[in-house]
Structure formats: structure tokens, C-alpha cells
Write a protein that holds these residues in place. Sequence first.
Motif, mmCIF file in Angstrom:
data_model
loop_
_atom_site.group_PDB
_atom_site.id
_atom_site.type_symbol
_atom_site.label_atom_id
_atom_site.label_comp_id
_atom_site.label_asym_id
_atom_site.label_seq_id
_atom_site.Cartn_x
_atom_site.Cartn_y
_atom_site.Cartn_z
ATOM 1 N N ARG A 5 0.844 -1.213 0.000
ATOM 2 C CA ARG A 5 0.000 0.000 0.000
ATOM 3 C C ARG A 5 0.871 1.252 0.000
ATOM 4 O O ARG A 5 0.592 2.221 -0.695
ATOM 5 C CB ARG A 5 -0.902 0.007 1.237
ATOM 6 N N LEU A 6 1.975 1.177 0.765
ATOM 7 C CA LEU A 6 2.872 2.337 0.855
ATOM 8 C C LEU A 6 3.424 2.650 -0.528
ATOM 9 O O LEU A 6 3.364 3.785 -0.992
ATOM 10 C CB LEU A 6 4.015 2.044 1.834
ATOM 11 N N VAL A 7 3.909 1.616 -1.230
ATOM 12 C CA VAL A 7 4.478 1.829 -2.566
ATOM 13 C C VAL A 7 3.404 2.404 -3.487
ATOM 14 O O VAL A 7 3.631 3.359 -4.232
ATOM 15 C CB VAL A 7 5.038 0.488 -3.123
ATOM 16 N N PHE A 8 2.183 1.852 -3.390
ATOM 17 C CA PHE A 8 1.096 2.325 -4.243
ATOM 18 C C PHE A 8 0.819 3.801 -3.981
ATOM 19 O O PHE A 8 0.744 4.620 -4.906
ATOM 20 C CB PHE A 8 -0.166 1.495 -3.985
ATOM 21 N N ALA A 9 0.732 4.173 -2.689
ATOM 22 C CA ALA A 9 0.429 5.567 -2.321
ATOM 23 C C ALA A 9 1.522 6.484 -2.845
ATOM 24 O O ALA A 9 1.250 7.512 -3.445
ATOM 25 C CB ALA A 9 0.307 5.678 -0.806
ATOM 26 N N CYS A 13 1.179 9.576 -5.525
ATOM 27 C CA CYS A 13 1.557 10.970 -5.247
ATOM 28 C C CYS A 13 2.489 11.488 -6.321
ATOM 29 O O CYS A 13 2.273 12.550 -6.892
ATOM 30 C CB CYS A 13 2.246 11.063 -3.887
ATOM 31 N N THR A 14 3.509 10.684 -6.637
ATOM 32 C CA THR A 14 4.483 11.166 -7.620
ATOM 33 C C THR A 14 3.791 11.375 -8.960
ATOM 34 O O THR A 14 4.007 12.376 -9.633
ATOM 35 C CB THR A 14 5.617 10.122 -7.809
#
Length: 180
Positions: A5-9, A13-14
Motif C-alpha cells: 500500500r505504501l508503494v502504491f500511495a 503521489c508522484t
Amino acid sequence: MSYARLVFALTLCTASAGLAEELQPAPAGRILDESCDEANPCVKTLRCKDGVCQAPLVSYPTYKVVHLAAVLTLLFLLGGLCALAWADALDNKKVVRGLIIAHGVVMLLAIAGGFGLMARLGIAHGTSWPLWVKLKLGLWLVLGAAPMLPRRMPQRALLWMAIILGLAVMAASFAVNKPL
Ligand code: HEM
């Protein structure tokens, strides 16, 4: 939050930041070193000199640092004068004179920085200034006369401190909000 989830978020954002940048309209006007004239002006942060867009001698951020340093020092000096009055120490002529002279110098720096900022914001001299600038000039005049208050009525030193701080916060809010 799981790693996935962190990587997805972060990717989201980027991506949206990249997209936002993509969507940012290019600043209107000719850019640095491009030819310019009345009909083809430079972007707001540059000046058209000898038909070429050039960086101004003193930039907006530099004027802002000068302006902010001057108004902060102004409050510092007026605070010192009120503290002397509160401590019933205004008979120390040398210190009082030093504070008054420094007050005069930073008053000049504050207005020089303010006019420079106006120029960089495109508020040209000789045109009708927005009301928020006129109000700030009025507050500047009042803060220019402010040393008289603790010297004439030292027994009200705390009241003068509160009033001076209130006037400065008002001037700052006019600059940030530009209400009128
Ligand atoms: C002595 C009282 C003054 C105080 C306390 C004061 C305070 C401030 C502050 C805190 C800012 C920064 C606001 C921001 O970050 O957006 C500012 C900006 C500014 N001030 Fe003053 N100022 C004073 C007097 C003046 C005077 C006399 C002028 C005009 C000659 C002036 C013109 C400006 C301009 C043009 C800006 C830039 C606004 C912007 O960037 O959008 N100020 N002032």
C-alpha cells in the motif's frame, strides 16, 4: 500500512505531482535572454532591458528578506524602548538615543524593501496603489511615530507594547491577505 500500500500511495503521489506539473500553464511572457518589447513583454519576474529579457538587479526574494528583516528589527527596537520605559530606565540617554537612531534606519529599510516588493509585484509607482498598500503605509507612519508613546507616557509601557504588536500583525495580514 502494508508495504504494497505504501508503494502504491507513493507512486500515486508522484504521478499526480508529475501530472500537476504537466498541467501547470507556462508563465505568460518572454523568458530569460529572449527578445522583448511593449507588445511582447517578459515574464513577471524579469525586466525588458535593451530589447532583451534580463533578471532584475534585486530580486523579489531579496526585497522580501530586506523588508522582513527590517520590520522584525523595528519591533525588536520598539519592544526594547517599551521595556526601558516599563523598567523606568529612560534616563539612560545613550541607550535611548541608540534605539531611536536604529529605529530610523530600519524604518527606511522597511519602506525601501516594501517599494521594491511592489515593483516586483508589478505595482508601478505613479499608478493608483491598491488600498492594502496605502493602509500599510499608514501603519508604517504610525510605527514611525511610535517611539514617542513610551517616552511621553512610560507608565503605560505594556499598553504601547500591545498596540505596537497589534499594528504590526495588521500590516503583515494586509500583505498576506491583500483584502482590498
Ligand atoms: C512597518 C510596517 C510593516 C510591516 C509589519 C510589514 C510586514 C510585512 C510582512 C510580514 C510581509 C510578508 C507577507 C508575505 O509573506 O506574504 C510583507 C510583505 C509586503 N509588504 Fe510589508 N510591512 C510593513 C510596511 C510596509 C510598507 C510601508 C509597504 C509599502 C511601501 C509594504 C509593502 C509590502 C509588500 C509589497 C509586500 C509583498 C506582498 C507579497 O509578496 O505579496 N510593507 N510586509
